[in-house]
Every structure is written in structure tokens, then in C-alpha cells.
Design an enzyme around this catalytic site. Structure first.
Site, mmCIF file in Angstrom:
data_model
loop_
_atom_site.group_PDB
_atom_site.id
_atom_site.type_symbol
_atom_site.label_atom_id
_atom_site.label_comp_id
_atom_site.label_asym_id
_atom_site.label_seq_id
_atom_site.Cartn_x
_atom_site.Cartn_y
_atom_site.Cartn_z
ATOM 1 N N ASP A 111 -32.636 5.666 -46.770
ATOM 2 C CA ASP A 111 -33.202 6.740 -46.229
ATOM 3 C C ASP A 111 -32.390 7.611 -45.509
ATOM 4 O OD1 ASP A 111 -35.510 6.265 -47.971
ATOM 5 O OD2 ASP A 111 -36.686 5.513 -46.233
ATOM 6 N N GLY A 132 -36.306 6.798 -53.033
ATOM 7 C CA GLY A 132 -36.553 8.100 -52.983
ATOM 8 C C GLY A 132 -35.502 9.267 -52.456
ATOM 9 N N HIS A 133 -34.928 9.974 -53.171
ATOM 10 C CA HIS A 133 -33.754 10.654 -52.713
ATOM 11 C C HIS A 133 -34.051 12.137 -52.503
ATOM 12 C CE1 HIS A 133 -30.618 7.311 -54.065
ATOM 13 N NE2 HIS A 133 -31.832 6.930 -53.056
HETATM 14 P P1 GDP Z 1 -32.141 8.996 -49.074
HETATM 15 O O1 GDP Z 1 -33.194 7.848 -49.602
HETATM 16 O O2 GDP Z 1 -31.051 8.258 -48.374
HETATM 17 O O3 GDP Z 1 -31.842 9.931 -50.085
HETATM 18 O O4 GDP Z 1 -32.887 9.621 -47.931
HETATM 19 P P2 GDP Z 1 -34.347 10.461 -48.116
HETATM 20 O O5 GDP Z 1 -34.355 11.592 -48.973
HETATM 21 O O6 GDP Z 1 -35.248 9.116 -48.373
HETATM 22 O O7 GDP Z 1 -34.686 10.660 -46.437
HETATM 23 C C1 GDP Z 1 -33.774 11.292 -45.879
HETATM 24 C C2 GDP Z 1 -34.565 12.565 -45.264
HETATM 25 O O8 GDP Z 1 -33.860 13.242 -44.228
HETATM 26 C C3 GDP Z 1 -34.931 13.532 -46.097
HETATM 27 O O9 GDP Z 1 -36.208 14.218 -45.700
HETATM 28 C C4 GDP Z 1 -33.719 14.821 -46.125
HETATM 29 O O10 GDP Z 1 -34.334 16.013 -46.699
HETATM 30 C C5 GDP Z 1 -33.595 14.638 -44.572
HETATM 31 N N1 GDP Z 1 -32.402 14.997 -44.264
HETATM 32 C C6 GDP Z 1 -31.216 14.856 -44.906
HETATM 33 N N2 GDP Z 1 -30.050 15.075 -44.165
HETATM 34 C C7 GDP Z 1 -30.747 15.721 -43.024
HETATM 35 C C8 GDP Z 1 -30.299 16.218 -41.825
HETATM 36 O O11 GDP Z 1 -29.134 16.354 -41.468
HETATM 37 N N3 GDP Z 1 -30.947 16.804 -40.861
HETATM 38 C C9 GDP Z 1 -32.443 16.932 -41.020
HETATM 39 N N4 GDP Z 1 -33.351 17.179 -40.136
HETATM 40 N N5 GDP Z 1 -32.981 16.265 -42.095
HETATM 41 C C10 GDP Z 1 -31.999 15.820 -43.255
HETATM 42 P P1 IMO Z 2 -33.561 4.729 -50.629
HETATM 43 O O1 IMO Z 2 -32.900 4.820 -51.950
HETATM 44 C C1 IMO Z 2 -35.783 2.792 -47.768
HETATM 45 C C2 IMO Z 2 -37.607 -1.332 -48.856
HETATM 46 C C3 IMO Z 2 -38.921 -1.327 -48.882
HETATM 47 C C4 IMO Z 2 -39.059 -3.000 -48.491
HETATM 48 C C5 IMO Z 2 -37.780 -3.644 -49.152
HETATM 49 C C6 IMO Z 2 -38.078 -4.147 -50.288
HETATM 50 O O2 IMO Z 2 -34.802 5.993 -50.603
HETATM 51 O O3 IMO Z 2 -32.671 4.612 -49.413
HETATM 52 P P2 IMO Z 2 -38.791 -3.514 -53.089
HETATM 53 O O4 IMO Z 2 -39.630 -2.426 -53.338
HETATM 54 O O5 IMO Z 2 -37.424 -2.634 -53.128
HETATM 55 O O6 IMO Z 2 -38.768 -4.877 -53.508
HETATM 56 O O7 IMO Z 2 -38.884 -3.629 -51.258
HETATM 57 O O8 IMO Z 2 -36.978 -2.597 -49.243
HETATM 58 N N1 IMO Z 2 -36.840 -0.178 -49.680
HETATM 59 C C7 IMO Z 2 -36.445 0.904 -49.019
HETATM 60 N N2 IMO Z 2 -36.447 1.517 -47.817
HETATM 61 N N3 IMO Z 2 -35.362 3.503 -48.590
HETATM 62 C C8 IMO Z 2 -35.342 2.992 -49.913
HETATM 63 O O9 IMO Z 2 -34.787 3.622 -51.111
HETATM 64 C C9 IMO Z 2 -36.072 1.495 -50.310
HETATM 65 N N4 IMO Z 2 -35.847 1.018 -51.430
HETATM 66 C C10 IMO Z 2 -36.628 -0.345 -51.008
HETATM 67 O O10 IMO Z 2 -39.546 -0.704 -48.153
HETATM 68 O O11 IMO Z 2 -38.960 -3.152 -47.316
HETATM 69 MG MG MG Z 3 -35.167 7.444 -49.672
#
Ligand code: GDP
Ligand code: IMO
Ligand code: MG
Length: 437
Positions: free
Chosen positions: A22, A49-50
Site C-alpha cells: 500500500d 488493491g492498487h
Molecule cells: P498500492 O497497493 O501500493 O497501490 O497502494 P494503495 O492504493 O493500496 O494505497 C495507497 C493510497 O494512497 C491510495 O488511497 C492512493 O490513492 C493514495 N495515494 C497515493 N499517493 C498519494 C499521495 O502522494 N498523497 C496522498 N494523500 N495519497 C496518495
Molecule cells: P498491495 O499490492 C497490504 C497482507 C495481509 C496480511 C498478509 C498475508 O495492495 O500493496 P495474504 O492474503 O496475502 O495471505 O495476507 O499480507 N497483504 C497486504 N497488505 N497491501 C497488500 O497488497 C497486501 N497483500 C497482502 O494484510 O497481513
Molecule cells: Mg494496496
């Protein structure tokens, strides 16, 4: 001849999360995909979740969360590949494709979305096993996403898994399902888990296979050809280095190779000249269980969660929040071979009087270390360097020189402590909220 040589030397770019996921990989991939011909996911499944926030100028404006479909799908010119290192829930994939299409984003299997025939399949039985595994671990729970990820990868290792190519080969599918049912039903019943109904699964998976058929290909061959032709390839990591099965905070990890190593085994591209970009937030977060040295439990952590909207993109769980950890980032940077960092969410730190950087850990025996330990991480105490905060809103800043002096000093302290340059800084969730240095 020279042109061909030059094209071959052109580096592929690999994007990996530096901590526990994340970090903003989705946003960064979307940004970088402007210059990519191919975007390939190399690991994980729909545990990821991207999040992408597309500009208001587009008909598809707004937020979209992708779990399995690579983040380049929103760019018209990119071919998106679900690599062999990914575990695919075919029913989820069909639903996700429909969701993306409903947003007005074209998805055409065989044209802009390909799925490796070697990618392993997540079955409904894997989800049941995942939930059961968490239940019986009780105090040692991992806090998985419950998507069946671990059991699907376990079956791959045990050589009893089903691959995407099997879905379009009815004889293979039936035979494989029968084998899996024999193995699993022998213990599912006794522990109270619903057993596998081979005919029902055969019907469901054959139907999904038919829907996905046009996209199921030898994706490794496509990528190797693309690389030889000098096409620009972006490898999309899921999760983060500290969730990597082997380099992460075991056993509180996911079941795949989330660090750079997975980008070769998970795509079928051999090691080659490649630029690796590590994504890291300006603070730290983690979802699920496991050690987190700089975690903030009180009011400050709650404030970070609110300011950064830190709730899981997949499960909606509140993310645990803490200060930036240079010990962990230095370790992950080394393990992933990161050439540079993208520092995301700097804007979220607006209004904090003091910004803290963990610069070392105090071990239970009182000694200090700057190494990231493989054991007893839950027993270390972070040692902090404190820096003054900033009050300004950073969301409209587009040049490093225009950042407030304290924000610049914070970034520079991170660079100095980690030995990695933050060439790109993200100051908001939108595609264009980026400072390029
Ligand atoms: P990922 O799994 O690495 O793709 O990241 P996620 O999408 O799960 O979580 C990142 C969160 O931060 C999302 O809600 C993005 O919209 C948000 N985000 C990404 N870059 C920035 C930033 O520079 N500032 C803020 N405030 N939010 C950001
Ligand atoms: P992105 O790509 C954050 C975490 C789960 C748990 C551990 C194992 O969005 O960064 P699993 O279901 O993979 O066996 O769970 O890994 N986890 C993540 N945490 N971002 C993710 O993906 C994750 N994918 C798995 O919360 O702690
Ligand atoms: Mg994510």
C-alpha cells in the site's frame, strides 16, 4: 545493428513496494505507464488493491481500485499482462474486468489484457482453507486478506495446483480437479470444511475459462519477444519487500516473492538490465498482524490514519500507522536492489509539529543496531531522529525547490539515512500530483 543493440540495452523498469504494501504502487505505475508498452504484474493475487485517481480531463476521471488487472489498463497504448507468478481467481478476474469496462475503460482479452497460461488458479476451496488456517492459528493469526492466496501458492509448491491453461483444456481440468478433490476432501470433511464438488467446480471453471480464453497465452514468450524488440516493459509489483515470503517479516508475510526477485520467476523474463524503483510512503503503514517497530498506537497514529485515509483498498481494514523507518527502508532497498525511491504521501504530513525518523533499533540487551533483524523484531525499540514539521499544503507543489524548507529537509534526511535518492515525490493521489527532480 546499432539501433538494435541500443534497444536491447534499454532497461526494463521494475516497481516494488518497499515496506508492507500500500505504498502507492498503483498511482506510480499509472504515472510511469505513460512511457511503457507493456505492464506486467508478477506476483500476488487479488489480495492486492492498487488505487489510481485519473485526471478530471478524462471521461474516465476519478478513483479506480485494481486488484488483479495491471494498472496500465487505463492507458490506451499499453498491453497488460497477468504474469505466471500471479495466482488468479478466475471468477474474481471476470468480475474485475466487467467493473473496469463499466468505468468506460476498454478491456479486450488478447489485445490489451493477456493472462499467462502458467499462472496458478485460486479455487473456492483455497478460500475456505485460508479462513480455516487463520481460525486454527488463533493467537498466531497472520491477518490474511482471506482470498485463498497462501493455500493456492502452497498447492503450486506441492505440485497439485491448477493452471490457467487448464481451464481451456476440459480433460486436464477434470483430471486435475479430481486429483485435488481426492487430496483435500480426505481432510476437509473431518475438520468441518465443505468438500469440493468436482462437477460443480468443473462447470464454473470451464465457463470462466471460456470467457477468458482469448487472453490466456504463453505470456513469457510475448514478453521475451517484446524485450528483444526493445519494447518498454514495466513490471508491477504487488505487496512489498517486507511481505516477501523469504525476505520479509516471516511468518507475517504473504506467500509470494514480492521483492524484485519475483519479477524474473513471475514473468518468464530472464535477469537483464533493469531499473528498480522502490515505492515508499513518507511514513509507514501495515495491514494485518506482525511486528511494526515504529507503530503509533495513540492520537498521532489516529491522526495519520485520518489524514492519509489509511484504510485497506482490498478489505477496508484500518491500516496501522507509524513513523518512517530508515532501518527497514535501507534493508528493503538493499534486498530489492532499488536504484531510487518514489516517496509518496508527503502531503499527508502537513501540520505535524515534529516528524520522526527511526534511525536505529535498540535490542532487548540494550545494544543498538542499524541492521534489520530476521528474528525478534517485535522486541526492538526504535531510536528516533526528530525533525521540525511543516504547515503548508503541498498538493499543488510541482517543483522540489517550491517545497517548504522543512519538507525538503525531511526528504533529504531520508535520502541521507537510506542512501537512496527520492527522484520522484508524490503529493496527492492524483496522476499529476508529482514532483519530478
Ligand atoms: P498500492 O497497493 O501500493 O497501490 O497502494 P494503495 O492504493 O493500496 O494505497 C495507497 C493510497 O494512497 C491510495 O488511497 C492512493 O490513492 C493514495 N495515494 C497515493 N499517493 C498519494 C499521495 O502522494 N498523497 C496522498 N494523500 N495519497 C496518495
Ligand atoms: P498491495 O499490492 C497490504 C497482507 C495481509 C496480511 C498478509 C498475508 O495492495 O500493496 P495474504 O492474503 O496475502 O495471505 O495476507 O499480507 N497483504 C497486504 N497488505 N497491501 C497488500 O497488497 C497486501 N497483500 C497482502 O494484510 O497481513
Ligand atoms: Mg494496496
Amino acid at each position: 545493428m546499432l539501433a538494435a543493440l541500443f534497444r536491447c540495452a534499454m532497461p526494463t523498469t521494475c516497481v516494488v513496494g518497499i515496506l508492507w504494501g500500500d505504498e502507492g504502487k498503483g498511482k506510480v505505475i499509472d504515472y510511469l505507464a505513460a512511457d511503457a508498452d507493456f505492464v506486467v504484474r508478477f506476483g500476488g493475487g487479488h489480495n492486492a488493491g492498487h488505487t489510481l485517481v485519473l485526471p478530471d480531463s478524462l471521461p474516465t476521471a476519478g478513483k479506480i481500485v485494481l486488484h488483479l488487472v495491471p494498472s496500465g489498463i487505463v492507458r490506451e497504448h499499453t498491453v497488460n499482462i497477468i504474469g505466471n507468478g500471479v495466482v488468479v481467481d478466475p471468477l474474481h478476474l471476470c468480475r474485475e474486468i466487467a467493473m473496469v469496462q463499466e468505468r468506460g475503460i476498454p478491456v479486450e482479452l488478447g489485445r490489451n489484457l493477456l493472462i499467462s497460461e502458467r499462472a496458478h488458479v485460486i479455487l473456492a476451496a483455497h478460500r475456505r482453507q485460508d479462513a480455516w488456517g487463520e481460525q486454527v492459528r488463533s493467537s498466531g493469526r497472520i491477518g490474511t486478506t482471506g482470498r485463498g492466496i497462501g493455500p493456492a501458492y502452497s498447492d503450486r509448491c506441492a505440485r497439485v495446483g491448477l493452471r490457467m491453461g487448464d481451464l481451456i483444456r476440459p480433460d486436464n481440468l477434470r483430471r486435475a480437479l479430481q486429483g485435488i478433490a481426492e487430496q483435500k476432501n480426505a481432510w476437509f470433511g473431518p475438520v468441518g470444511l465443505e468438500s469440493i464438488d468436482v462437477e460443480q467446480q468443473f462447470a464454473e471453471l470451464s465457463e470462466a475459462g471460456e470467457r477468458l480464453r482469448a487472453g490466456i497465452v504463453d505470456a513469457g514468450a510475448v514478453l521475451r519477444r517484446a524485450r528483444n524488440d526493445g519494447r518498454r516493459i514495466l513490471m508491477e509489483g504487488a505487496q512489498g519487500c517486507l511481505l516477501d515470503l523469504e525476505q520479509g517479516t516471516y511468518p507475517f508475510v504473504t506467500s509470494s516473492h514480492a521483492s524484485t526477485g519475483g519479477s524474473f520467476s513471475g514473468t518468464g523474463l530472464p535477469p537483464h538490465a533493469m531499473r528498480t524503483i522502490g515505492i515508499v510512503k513518507a511514513y509507514a503503514t501495515r495491514v494485518g498482524e506482525g511486528p511494526f517497530p515504529t507503530e503509533l498506537h495513540g492520537e498521532v497514529g489516529e491522526r495519520l490514519r485520518k489524514a492519509g485515509n489509511e484504510y485497506g483498498s482490498t478489505t477496508g481494514r484500518p491500516r496501522r500507522c507509524g513513523w518512517f523507518d530508515t532501518v527497514a527502508v535501507r534493508y528493503s532497498g538493499a534486498v530489492s536492489g532499488a536504484d531510487e525511491l518514489v516517496l509518496t504521501n508527503l502531503d499527508v504530513l502537513q501540520g505535524f509539529d515534529t516528524l520522526r525518523l527511526a534511525v536505529a533499533y535498540r535490542l532487548p540487551d540494550g545494544s543498538l543496531t542499524e541492521q534489520f533483524p530476521a528474528f525478534d523484531l517485535e522486541r526492538v525499540e526504535p531510536v528516533f531522529e526528530d525533525l521540525p514539521g511543516f504547515t503548508e499544503n503541498l498538493r499543488e507543489v510541482r517543483r522540489f525547490e517550491d517545497l517548504p524548507a522543512n519538507a525538503r529537509a525531511y526528504v533529504q534526511a531520508i535520502e541521507q539515512r537510506t542512501g537512496l535518492q527520492a527522484r520522484t515525490i508524490s503529493v496527492g493521489p492524483g496522476r499529476d500530483q508529482v514532483i519530478k527532480r
